[in-house]
Enzyme design. Structure first.
Site, mmCIF file in Angstrom:
data_model
loop_
_atom_site.group_PDB
_atom_site.id
_atom_site.type_symbol
_atom_site.label_atom_id
_atom_site.label_comp_id
_atom_site.label_asym_id
_atom_site.label_seq_id
_atom_site.Cartn_x
_atom_site.Cartn_y
_atom_site.Cartn_z
ATOM 1 N N TYR A 1 -3.366 -3.013 -10.597
ATOM 2 C CA TYR A 1 -3.160 -2.561 -9.011
ATOM 3 C C TYR A 1 -2.379 -3.673 -8.388
ATOM 4 O O TYR A 1 -1.725 -3.422 -7.368
ATOM 5 C CB TYR A 1 -4.699 -2.535 -8.573
ATOM 6 C CG TYR A 1 -4.687 -2.586 -7.003
ATOM 7 C CD1 TYR A 1 -4.571 -1.347 -6.351
ATOM 8 C CD2 TYR A 1 -4.990 -3.756 -6.245
ATOM 9 C CE1 TYR A 1 -4.307 -1.375 -4.849
ATOM 10 C CE2 TYR A 1 -5.194 -3.487 -5.066
ATOM 11 C CZ TYR A 1 -4.643 -2.438 -4.148
ATOM 12 O OH TYR A 1 -4.738 -2.179 -2.727
ATOM 13 N N TYR B 1 -4.158 3.266 7.797
ATOM 14 C CA TYR B 1 -4.993 2.614 7.806
ATOM 15 C C TYR B 1 -6.291 3.147 8.903
ATOM 16 O O TYR B 1 -6.280 4.239 9.117
ATOM 17 C CB TYR B 1 -4.966 0.936 8.154
ATOM 18 C CG TYR B 1 -3.751 0.486 7.265
ATOM 19 C CD1 TYR B 1 -4.303 0.386 5.929
ATOM 20 C CD2 TYR B 1 -2.599 0.039 7.806
ATOM 21 C CE1 TYR B 1 -3.428 -0.153 4.989
ATOM 22 C CE2 TYR B 1 -1.729 -0.393 6.763
ATOM 23 C CZ TYR B 1 -1.866 -0.634 5.498
ATOM 24 O OH TYR B 1 -1.307 -1.180 4.533
ATOM 25 N N VAL C 1 1.193 -3.401 4.108
ATOM 26 C CA VAL C 1 1.190 -4.967 4.951
ATOM 27 C C VAL C 1 2.274 -5.520 4.788
ATOM 28 O O VAL C 1 2.736 -6.611 5.423
ATOM 29 C CB VAL C 1 0.034 -5.896 4.156
ATOM 30 C CG1 VAL C 1 -1.494 -4.994 4.980
ATOM 31 C CG2 VAL C 1 -0.113 -6.020 2.784
ATOM 32 N N LYS D 1 0.473 3.462 -2.954
ATOM 33 C CA LYS D 1 -0.769 4.143 -3.124
ATOM 34 C C LYS D 1 -0.687 5.829 -3.340
ATOM 35 O O LYS D 1 -1.033 6.347 -4.272
ATOM 36 C CB LYS D 1 -1.853 3.959 -2.186
ATOM 37 C CG LYS D 1 -2.534 2.645 -2.438
ATOM 38 C CD LYS D 1 -3.332 2.002 -1.180
ATOM 39 C CE LYS D 1 -3.818 0.440 -1.406
ATOM 40 N NZ LYS D 1 -4.284 0.169 -0.036
ATOM 41 N N SER E 1 0.791 -1.206 -0.117
ATOM 42 C CA SER E 1 0.108 0.042 -0.111
ATOM 43 C C SER E 1 0.817 1.442 0.004
ATOM 44 O O SER E 1 0.568 2.458 -0.229
ATOM 45 C CB SER E 1 -0.887 0.149 1.314
ATOM 46 O OG SER E 1 -2.050 -0.735 0.975
HETATM 47 N N1 GLU Z 1 -1.882 -5.507 -1.970
HETATM 48 C C1 GLU Z 1 -2.715 -5.223 -0.804
HETATM 49 C C2 GLU Z 1 -3.977 -5.582 -0.930
HETATM 50 O O1 GLU Z 1 -4.785 -4.719 -1.770
HETATM 51 C C3 GLU Z 1 -2.062 -4.139 -0.409
HETATM 52 C C4 GLU Z 1 -2.634 -4.055 1.043
HETATM 53 C C5 GLU Z 1 -1.835 -3.130 1.854
HETATM 54 O O2 GLU Z 1 -0.682 -3.036 1.946
HETATM 55 O O3 GLU Z 1 -2.476 -2.370 2.710
HETATM 56 O O4 GLU Z 1 -4.732 -5.975 -0.248
#
Ligand code: GLU
Length: 617
Positions: A192, A244, A262, A70, A67
């Site tokens: 993605y 988060y 994550v 992002k 993430s």
């Molecule tokens: N590829 C992960 C997902 O979409 C990213 C999650 C993350 O790092 O928050 O579940």
């Protein structure tokens, strides 16, 4: 590469040592490949906006960015589509829900924010390209520019994520159903999932974060990864949504825009200063790296980096205040001129500003100028020690100089150079024709002071009118009566000489045989600069009725400085030998001349002492 004993590396090493024993939390397992991460790995890195990287621990170990990709994808969307389109597609509201929640804002018809999966999937659709391959390529290039190197895909994680990402698939289909995304869900998820599976290490992430800190320019490669105007957009959303459903607590406690992933990585950005990155795969219940959160919390607290911790001290903008009584222009003045300036110059105030001008400092400066202007005839604001002015400062100074508040006080600015750090202020103050209407702007303080002095002398009708002086009007011959003048002229025979502007009249080190008395124009006395070889420092400007080179009369030594004609210059050249011979036959006249010279030197010395006193205050 910074050495290991620099203070930042030492600090990071200690922090790393302290936190390495923390073994709380669990490695993410919901993407099967992520479960293979080594939970012992731990790295912290800091990159500065001038491209230095401090790293401790396993800073070269590769992991998938997850993430943390992002905000970079979001930045690229701004760059490609502009603010309006991006905001139309994805909101900026924190949700308080977990990263993979399926909550959508059906009223605004967009996902809540680009830091949760729904928003990030919508943003992934915005990578330009007609085919999936092109959009993947655009994503890879975008992230690589932030990292400053070609980033690779972790095929295994990508496949694992794609095979098990049913929840993300559900989100994508829901968004497709309500037209939040236009492409087929698999085409968007294809970008993605790969975006989350790009391989980075902790050092890369620190540089990527520092790119945000550095107005979108990668501080190591110098390449622009995004337009500066969108950095604030990205950081704002990171600040409220980056961690988060722990984001609110993070904003309160750590107060630094950040994003976590994550795989166990966290980035944090201090605009204008540094990018921070941590990597440690064990996660807490929110999905944030346990050690990463602890490390960022400590760094923020130890260095007072919380966004709302005030560290500006706006009063420091006022460096020094001087009055014209203590500091004069380098123009050498006649006795009559000095008498007038002595009376008037107490009302000339010089305010030296320093540091960077932003709203707080510019407002403080303007406040001081207005206060001083109430009792001054002239206020010169010297910007020599100012390193820059932001938009707020330009706006305030324009607003301020646009109205003439006190008709009895003239405002002047100095040291705002066209190629200096205040070039933007210079163009803000100049009209479209390049003329400074509201406030005259001078290159240096001396030029501004000279301008004010001339204005005062003009008011007292002592302005240098455009006429050539006669020998008796020369200052060092004052108090000589007509007969004494006749005798002097007869035996010394001064020769009227003309120099072109820029011509060197006296060279440093030469033996002085002649001195000069100016009847028209002015000359500049210069010394070689101590700092920069080949440069000269302007010491004084000598004008009409004054002499230069006359120290040779007293010392008979090599010339101490060079003198250059500032304008077209007409002087009497007088032979030192002839004047000395005249002195032997007419000692009383000679004493009068020497007394004039001594008076002149004493006065210069007094003025220099005043200046030193004012500067040493
Ligand atoms: N590829 C992960 C997902 O979409 C990213 C999650 C993350 O790092 O928050 O579940």
């Amino acid at each position: 590469m910074p050495s290991r004993d620099d203070p930042v590396s030492r600090y990071l090493a200690r922090l790393h040592d302290e936190l390495i024993s923390v073994d709380a939390g669990d490695v993410a397992t919901y993407i099967p490949e992520l479960a293979r991460a080594d939970p012992r790995h731990f790295a912290i890195a800091i990159a500065t906006t001038d491209g230095r990287v401090f790293a401790v621990g396993d800073a070269g170990i590769p992991f998938t960015i997850q993430s943390v990709s992002k905000p970079f994808a979001y930045a690229h969307a701004f760059a490609c589509h502009g603010r309006a389109d991006v905001l139309d597609k994805v909101g900026v509201e924190p949700t308080g829900d977990p990263f993979n929640s399926i909550v959508l804002d059906d009223i605004a018809n967009h996902p809540y924010n680009p830091m949760v999966n729904a928003g990030a999937i919508a943003v992934a659709e915005l990578f330009p390209g007609d085919t999936l391959q092109q959009r993947i390529g655009a994503m890879q290039n975008a992230l690589s520019r932030f990292a400053g190197r070609e980033l690779d895909l972790d095929e295994a994680v990508f496949r694992s994520e794609s095979a098990t990402g049913h929840r993300n698939r559900a989100i994508a289909y829901l968004m497709r159903n309500s037209d939040m995304i236009k492409l087929e869900p698999e085409a968007v998820l294809g970008v993605y999932f790969r975006q989350c599976s790009m391989l980075v290490n902790c050092r890369d992430l620190a540089i990527m974060a520092a790119t945000f800190a550095n107005d979108g320019v990668n501080p190591v490669t110098g390449e622009a990864a995004m337009p500066a105007e969108f950095v604030q957009d990205v950081l704002s959303v990171m600040h409220s949504c980056g961690m988060y459903d722990y984001a609110g607590q993070w904003a309160y406690e750590v107060g630094i825009p950040a994003k976590s992933g994550v795989s166990g990585c966290v980035i944090a950005v201090i605009p204008g200063q540094i990018g921070i990155a941590t990597y440690s795969p064990r996660l807490d219940s929110y999905g944030n790296s346990v050690r990463g959160v602890m490390a960022c919390r400590r760094i923020s607290a130890d260095f007072g980096l919380h966004a709302f911790c005030s560290r500006t001290g706006v009063e420091s903008v006022l460096r020094h205040e001087l009055y014209g009584l203590h500091i004069r222009s380098k123009r050498v003045r006649t006795l009559a001129e000095r008498a007038i300036l002595d009376r008037s110059s107490g009302a000339i105030c010089i305010i030296e500003a320093q540091g960077r001008l932003f709203f707080g400092t510019a407002e403080r400066l303007v406040h001081r100028i207005r206060k001083v202007a109430a009792n001054a005839t002239h206020v010169i604001v010297d910007f020599r020690h100012v390193q820059g002015a932001d938009r707020a400062a330009l706006r305030l100074l324009q607003e301020f100089t646009g109205v003439s508040e006190n008709p009895n006080c003239r405002l002047l600015f100095s040291h705002i150079l066209a190629n200096g750090p205040l070039a933007n202020l210079r163009s803000a103050l100049a009209g479209s024709d390049g003329v400074f209407q509201a406030v005259p702007v001078f290159d240096g303080l001396d030029a501004a002071l000279k301008h004010v002095e001339e204005e005062i002398l003009r008011m007292h009708k002592l302005a240098a009118e455009d006429k050539t002086l006669t020998l008796p009007e020369i200052a060092i011959f004052q108090n000589l009566d007509a007969e004494e003048m006749r005798l002097l002229t007869l035996s010394v025979q001064p020769k009227l000489t003309t120099f072109e502007s820029g011509q060197i009249i006296i060279r440093k080190g030469e033996l002085g045989k002649t001195f000069f008395a100016i009847v028209r124009g002015s000359a500049s006395v210069e010394l070689p600069s101590i700092g920069t070889a080949g440069r000269t420092v302007h010491i004084a400007s000598v004008g009409k009725s004054l002499a230069f080179g006359h120290l040779a009369l007293v010392e008979g030594q090599a010339r101490g400085a060079q003198v250059v004609a500032e304008t077209e210059l007409v002087c009497y050249a007088i032979s030192i030998e002839a004047l000395r011979a005249f002195g032997r036959s007419h000692p009383s006249i000679y004493v009068k001349i020497l007394m004039n010279i001594i008076g002149d030197l004493a006065d210069t010395l007094r003025a220099t002492n005043e200046t030193i006193r004012a500067l040493e205050r």
